[in-house]
Design a protein around this motif. Structure first.
Motif, PDB file in Angstrom:
ATOM      1  N   PHE A  84       1.102  -1.054   0.239  1.00 59.77           N
ATOM      2  CA  PHE A  84       0.045   0.414  -0.048  1.00 59.77           C
ATOM      3  C   PHE A  84       1.082   1.338  -0.312  1.00 59.77           C
ATOM      4  N   SER A  86       0.796   3.982   2.046  1.00 58.39           N
ATOM      5  CA  SER A  86       1.500   3.999   3.262  1.00 58.39           C
ATOM      6  C   SER A  86       1.303   2.937   3.401  1.00 58.39           C
ATOM      7  N   ALA A  88       0.681   1.066   5.272  1.00 56.35           N
ATOM      8  CA  ALA A  88      -0.635   0.072   5.886  1.00 56.35           C
ATOM      9  C   ALA A  88       0.111  -0.883   6.871  1.00 56.35           C
ATOM     10  N   LEU A  89       1.061  -0.664   7.504  1.00 54.61           N
ATOM     11  CA  LEU A  89       1.300  -1.753   8.381  1.00 54.61           C
ATOM     12  C   LEU A  89       0.737  -1.282  10.190  1.00 54.61           C
ATOM     13  N   PHE A  90       0.712  -2.762  10.533  1.00 54.48           N
ATOM     14  CA  PHE A  90      -0.293  -2.594  11.594  1.00 54.48           C
ATOM     15  C   PHE A  90       0.332  -1.707  12.790  1.00 54.48           C
ATOM     16  N   PRO A  91      -0.222  -1.184  13.171  1.00 53.71           N
ATOM     17  CA  PRO A  91       0.920   0.014  14.157  1.00 53.71           C
ATOM     18  C   PRO A  91       1.049  -1.322  15.511  1.00 53.71           C
ATOM     19  N   HIS A  92      -0.079  -1.729  16.217  1.00 54.03           N
ATOM     20  CA  HIS A  92       0.045  -1.921  17.092  1.00 54.03           C
ATOM     21  C   HIS A  92       0.677  -3.849  17.329  1.00 54.03           C
ATOM     22  N   PHE A 101       1.411 -12.282   9.807  1.00 52.75           N
ATOM     23  CA  PHE A 101       0.350 -11.259  10.394  1.00 52.75           C
ATOM     24  C   PHE A 101      -0.386 -12.624   9.127  1.00 52.75           C
ATOM     25  N   ARG A 149       6.368  -8.536   4.038  1.00 50.28           N
ATOM     26  CA  ARG A 149       4.592  -8.459   4.520  1.00 50.28           C
ATOM     27  C   ARG A 149       4.013  -8.833   2.716  1.00 50.28           C
TER      28      ARG A 149
ATOM     29  N   ALA B 183      -6.616   1.536   5.327  1.00 51.11           N
ATOM     30  CA  ALA B 183      -5.878   1.246   4.149  1.00 51.11           C
ATOM     31  C   ALA B 183      -5.114  -0.235   5.569  1.00 51.11           C
ATOM     32  N   LEU B 184      -5.657   0.034   6.227  1.00 49.70           N
ATOM     33  CA  LEU B 184      -5.389  -1.254   7.529  1.00 49.70           C
ATOM     34  C   LEU B 184      -6.431  -2.147   7.646  1.00 49.70           C
ATOM     35  N   LEU B 206      -6.523  -1.797  18.147  1.00 50.38           N
ATOM     36  CA  LEU B 206      -6.226  -0.307  18.226  1.00 50.38           C
ATOM     37  C   LEU B 206      -7.232   0.617  18.506  1.00 50.38           C
TER      38      LEU B 206
END
Lengths: 329, 284
Positions: A84, A86, A88-92, A101, A149, B183-184, B206
């Motif tokens: 993606f 941006s 779109a990495l999972f921030p958590h 994932f 990923r 996007a996530l 989240l």
């Protein structure tokens, strides 16, 4: 010949209400090539990519991958993977868990998925930072994680949505070299959406130029640049001049425009310099013809400064008619 | 000379400090002080004695009432969380247009245009023995006789709590959900996550800070409430708030203050534990 991962678009169309975002495009992507979908914003390139990925429904037509119609499969079952814009990495999740994932969703046990994730991270040189969170990484590092990923799913095609646009210019040039290298190593097709023609020329084995929901021209990068089919392509790829003649529009390369010695008044066309831009190796001089058309001349720096011109000065310009390129539209 | 900048800094901080001192620190300090005072049937006198606390901790009623308060808080929390999360999820991810999102969100707040008490009391004719609910149930043939537990019961108390406080869950959860990059969700889908897996592995983690803020709202509101319990239980149930209000009604201020101090400490402890789990600072 349809091999394992030949991607083909057949009469692909996307409509939003009454507006058509992608209009009946047909294209077969060459096997194992780096392809750039190039065009201005709103031309339908991103929509096309998102339809291939399965994040946008197909209104009409189909998408074939390896001879199989994947138009209506869910994204994860298509054999495509998307990177993606941006990232779109999972921030958590840690870098390792981000990469793992998709394996976790499949129910792969922890040890196996972490081992696989770590090997992907090694591939993109991010092994040392596997325990970090995405927020602790730089833009370039995040991009590598996003790449790992996407690749961990063993995709047949990798789709990249303006992957370099979030990076600063220096990093962009470095990352694009790495993308190209990675594509060569993996041998799977990369389909890369961009609005930067220099990026497309640098990366692509094949450039697909889109405008107003259709493909304007597709072909090897050199061909698209040197022999644009339409005025739009000539202007969008840059480095070309387009002039209207009695027999239709012609394009010719800006670096083949020559400045005529003063005194020789019988060759070339008279023009008035409107702007001079120093670009290092060359000088970009814009001059207006008497007809009002503006021409761009890319002149060698040393030659230009031997007899510099200033805006407002009259010059005569010439180019090799034989090397001009006839435009179809 | 300390320097004009330092002085200026102190002066800028002074108004807020003053307000907090007068309206937060001083009243609490006063309650703590009074909680050590003594009382007779008709008077209270300044002292420093532990009688109030000794009585409080020595009485089995205290433990029962605290337990009942925890029970209300826990059940109300679970229900408001379930409803609040669902509503917020619907608003944030199913409603596409922003205008519609705002419209529906405002719709949620309309009940707050009237007072708490009115919203609470309006349940009484609805739930009563001959109320709408009972009449309807009997007419439909669901029950033969009126249901007694609809009103003046734990059911009624919790119903009112859920009705009053669900929005305090919806707002912070909705707020955190709106900050999740769409996007996530696509990335999760691209990685093969089903809807439930996306909810479990992406949205829920989240949304945790929002859930935590909502939890703090609801828990503190329910723990400190006395009027809802009194009205909806018909004075048949007790919680800590009612214990305090009864003491005040009997002019037993020192005893009320001691109970208030213990309640305050309990609530602070709960919040401290909650904050150990989730870092909400990034939300503020």
């Amino acid at each position: 010949m349809a091999t394992g991962n030949d991607l083909e678009l057949v009469h692909l169309t996307k409509r939003y209400g009454n507006t058509v975002a992608v209009a009946d495009i047909n294209h077969r992507f060459p096997t194992g090539a780096y392809v750039c979908l190039l065009g201005p914003s709103g031309c339908g390139k991103s929509t096309t990519l998102r339809m291939i990925a399965g994040h946008e429904e197909v209104s009409d037509g189909s998408i074939l991958l390896g001879g199989q119609d994947i138009s209506h499969l869910p994204p994860a079952r298509r054999g495509t993977a998307m990177m993606f814009q941006s990232y779109a990495l999972f921030p958590h999740l840690s870098v390792r868990d981000n990469v793992a994932f998709s394996l976790r969703m499949k129910g792969v046990d922890k040890a196996a998925r972490h081992a696989r994730a770590d090997s992907m991270l090694e591939l993109v040189d991010m092994g040392a930072l596997a325990d970090r969170l995405p927020a602790q990484l730089s833009g370039g590092q995040q991009q590598r994680v996003a790449l790992a990923r996407a690749l961990v799913t063993d995709p047949k095609v990798l789709l990249l949505d303006e992957p370099l646009s979030a990076l600063d210019p220096f990093l962009r040039i470095r990352m694009r070299a790495e993308l190209k290298k990675l594509q060569r190593e993996l041998g799977i097709p990369f389909i890369h959406v961009t609005h930067g023609q220099d990026e497309a020329l640098a990366l692509a084995d094949e450039v697909v130029v889109m405008n107003n929901a259709v493909i304007e021209q597709a072909g090897p990068a050199r061909e698209v640049w040197a022999r644009p089919r339409t005025e739009f392509v000539a202007r969008f790829m840059g480095g070309h001049n387009v002039i209207a003649t009695a027999s239709g529009k012609l394009s010719f390369r800006a670096d083949e425009v020559r400045l005529i010695e003063p005194g020789l008044t019988d060759t070339g066309l008279p023009a008035t310099v409107t702007a001079v831009e120093y670009q290092g190796a060359s000088v970009a001089m814009t001059a207006a013809l008497d007809s009002g058309e503006e021409l761009l001349a890319l002149l060698p720096e040393e030659a230009f400064f031997a007899a510099p011109k200033n805006p407002g000065e009259a010059v005569r310009l010439s180019w090799d008619e034989g090397r001009a390129n006839r435009l179809q539209a | 000379m300390i320097g004009r900048r330092a002085l200026l800094g102190w002066m800028q901080a002074a108004p807020l400090t003053l307000v907090l001192l007068c309206f937060l620190v001083a009243p609490i300090a006063m309650i703590v002080v009074v909680s050590f005072w003594g009382a007779t049937e008709f008077s209270i006198y300044p002292a420093f004695q532990l009688d109030n606390y000794a009585f409080l901790f020595g009485s089995p009623v205290t433990y029962k009432v605290f337990l009942a308060t925890f029970k209300y808080a826990l059940i109300t929390w679970a229900l408001t969380l379930a409803i609040g999360f669902t509503v917020a999820y619907f608003l944030a991810f199913h409603v596409r247009s922003q205008t519609m999102q705002i419209a529906l969100f405002l719709l949620c707040t309309i009940p707050f245009w009237t007072s708490n008490i009115i919203r609470m009391i309006s349940w009484i004719p609805f739930l009563g023995r001959n109320g709408i609910a009972n009449t309807a149930l009997q007419n439909w043939g669901v029950t033969d006789a009126p249901l007694d537990w609809l009103l003046y019961s734990d059911f009624a108390v919790i119903l009112a709590f859920v009705h009053l406080y669900t929005l305090f869950m919806v707002v912070p959860i909705f707020n955190t959900m709106m900050r999740i990059d769409p996007a996530l969700l696509e990335a999760a889908r691209d990685n093969g996550a089903s809807g439930a897996q996306t909810l479990r592995h992406v949205i829920l983690p989240l949304t945790k800070p929002g859930i935590m803020i909502g939890t703090i709202f609801v828990v503190t509101l329910v723990m400190g409430d006395f009027i809802t319990v009194r009205f909806m239980s018909g004075s048949q149930k007790a919680n800590v708030g009612r214990l305090i209000s009864n003491d005040i009604a009997l002019l037993q201020y020192p005893s009320a203050a001691a109970t208030a101090v213990v309640l305050l400490a309990t609530v602070l402890l709960i919040i401290a534990v909650l904050l150990r789990f989730v870092n909400i600072r990034k939300e503020l």
